[in-house]
Enzyme design. Structure first.
Site, PDB file in Angstrom:
ATOM      1  N   ASP A  48       8.648  -7.311  12.694  1.00 45.10           N
ATOM      2  CA  ASP A  48       7.777  -6.539  12.011  1.00 45.10           C
ATOM      3  C   ASP A  48       6.817  -5.875  12.963  1.00 45.10           C
ATOM      4  OD1 ASP A  48       5.667  -5.815  10.302  1.00 45.10           O
ATOM      5  OD2 ASP A  48       6.161  -7.257   8.792  1.00 45.10           O
ATOM      6  N   SER A  55       3.316  -7.413   1.565  1.00 43.85           N
ATOM      7  CA  SER A  55       2.037  -6.886   2.325  1.00 43.85           C
ATOM      8  C   SER A  55       0.858  -6.882   1.691  1.00 43.85           C
ATOM      9  CB  SER A  55       2.729  -5.397   2.813  1.00 43.85           C
ATOM     10  OG  SER A  55       1.811  -4.933   3.918  1.00 43.85           O
ATOM     11  N   LEU A  66       6.998   2.777  10.123  1.00 43.23           N
ATOM     12  CA  LEU A  66       6.618   1.309  10.691  1.00 43.23           C
ATOM     13  C   LEU A  66       7.269   0.149   9.840  1.00 43.23           C
ATOM     14  CD1 LEU A  66       3.010   2.230  11.887  1.00 43.23           C
ATOM     15  CD2 LEU A  66       4.911   1.668  13.219  1.00 43.23           C
ATOM     16  N   TRP A 112       0.793  -1.161  -0.157  1.00 45.32           N
ATOM     17  CA  TRP A 112      -0.043  -0.025   0.031  1.00 45.32           C
ATOM     18  C   TRP A 112       1.167   1.124  -0.153  1.00 45.32           C
ATOM     19  CZ3 TRP A 112      -0.200   3.964   3.928  1.00 45.32           C
ATOM     20  CH2 TRP A 112      -1.403   4.805   3.834  1.00 45.32           C
ATOM     21  N   HIS A 161       9.146  -5.048   8.495  1.00 44.76           N
ATOM     22  CA  HIS A 161       8.494  -5.113   7.471  1.00 44.76           C
ATOM     23  C   HIS A 161       9.283  -4.893   6.029  1.00 44.76           C
ATOM     24  CE1 HIS A 161       4.129  -5.442   6.342  1.00 44.76           C
ATOM     25  NE2 HIS A 161       4.327  -4.407   5.280  1.00 44.76           N
TER      26      HIS A 161
END
Length: 243
Positions: free
Chosen positions: A191, A68, A133, A11, A219
């Site tokens: 992650d 993801s 993140l 995303w 991640h």
């Protein structure tokens, strides 16, 4: 086309996080054609509409993979295509991104709602938070998050919102169980977006599938160690291709 691998990005950050991995894979196997397919620019958050669009644009009879959200969409597309998909690989991709009763190893609903509200109010700041993140748990989190953000395309806010709402709706558990082709799912031990416990839960759901956990990674592990990830993927492709 057993020598063709289509990768779908996650995303908001576009195709650039997957480019070093694609290059590393090409370097390992000159016969493998690796293509990164951008996610559809849809205003809808209906998973069926996204799958229709992907099914129409992504080449048939190829290996499907993704990072993801891209991995979740690749999983759903693989199940939809069945034998017209050579196999599936996902990177840091949870069957359900948001936690629910049947799948607790995911992001807490309130945290995700905060993301949605943040994206509606300030999309750029939300992408910055997201890139931080993604980089958390990696060796150089600040450098990696800057790299992720620098490569992110300027996406209209309503398309970013549709992608987030899609992320909240997708649950690929049934698709993964339905798809009979070879599967490889790689998770990261540190992650910040997909709990490491998801790897163990997925192994319970899919006991005959290859699942790996890269302990000291976040991640964005595919960008931090593209050659290591490419090596694992190439071994999987060869092993599965020989079966």
């Amino acid at each position: 086309m057993r020598d063709r691998l289509i990768l779908l990005p996650g995303w908001g950050l576009g195709v650039s996080p997957l480019e070093p991995l694609a290059a590393a894979l090409q370097g390992l196997d000159e016969h493998l054609r690796v293509e990164i397919e951008p996610l559809p620019a849809l205003l809808s958050s209906d998973p069926d509409e996204w799958l229709e669009e992907l099914d129409a644009t992504v080449p048939q009879d190829a290996w499907l993979g993704g990072w993801s959200l891209g991995g979740m969409l690749a999983s759903a597309l693989a199940a939809r295509r069945g034998e017209r998909c050579c196999g599936l690989l996902t990177l840091a991709s949870n069957p359900s991104f948001v936690a629910h009763e049947q799948w607790p190893s995911a992001m807490v609903g309130e945290t995700f709602d905060g993301f949605l509200a943040g994206c509606a109010a300030d999309p750029r700041q939300t992408l910055k938070r997201f890139s931080l993140l993604c980089a958390q748990g990696c060796n150089d989190p600040r450098g990696l998050s800057r790299l992720l953000l620098a490569g992110a395309p300027s996406t209209p806010p309503e398309i970013l919102m549709a992608g987030l709402e899609l992320l909240a709706q997708l649950d690929t558990r049934a698709a993964l169980q339905r798809f009979r082709g070879p599967q490889l799912h790689l998770f990261a031990g540190l992650d910040a977006l997909v709990p490491a416990e998801a790897a163990g839960d997925l192994l319970v759901l899919l006991p005959d599938v290859e699942i790996g956990l890269i302990e000291q990674a976040g991640h964005g592990f595919l960008l931090e160690d593209p050659h290591g990830v490419a090596g694992a993927i190439q071994a999987f492709l060869h092993e599965s291709g020989d079966d």
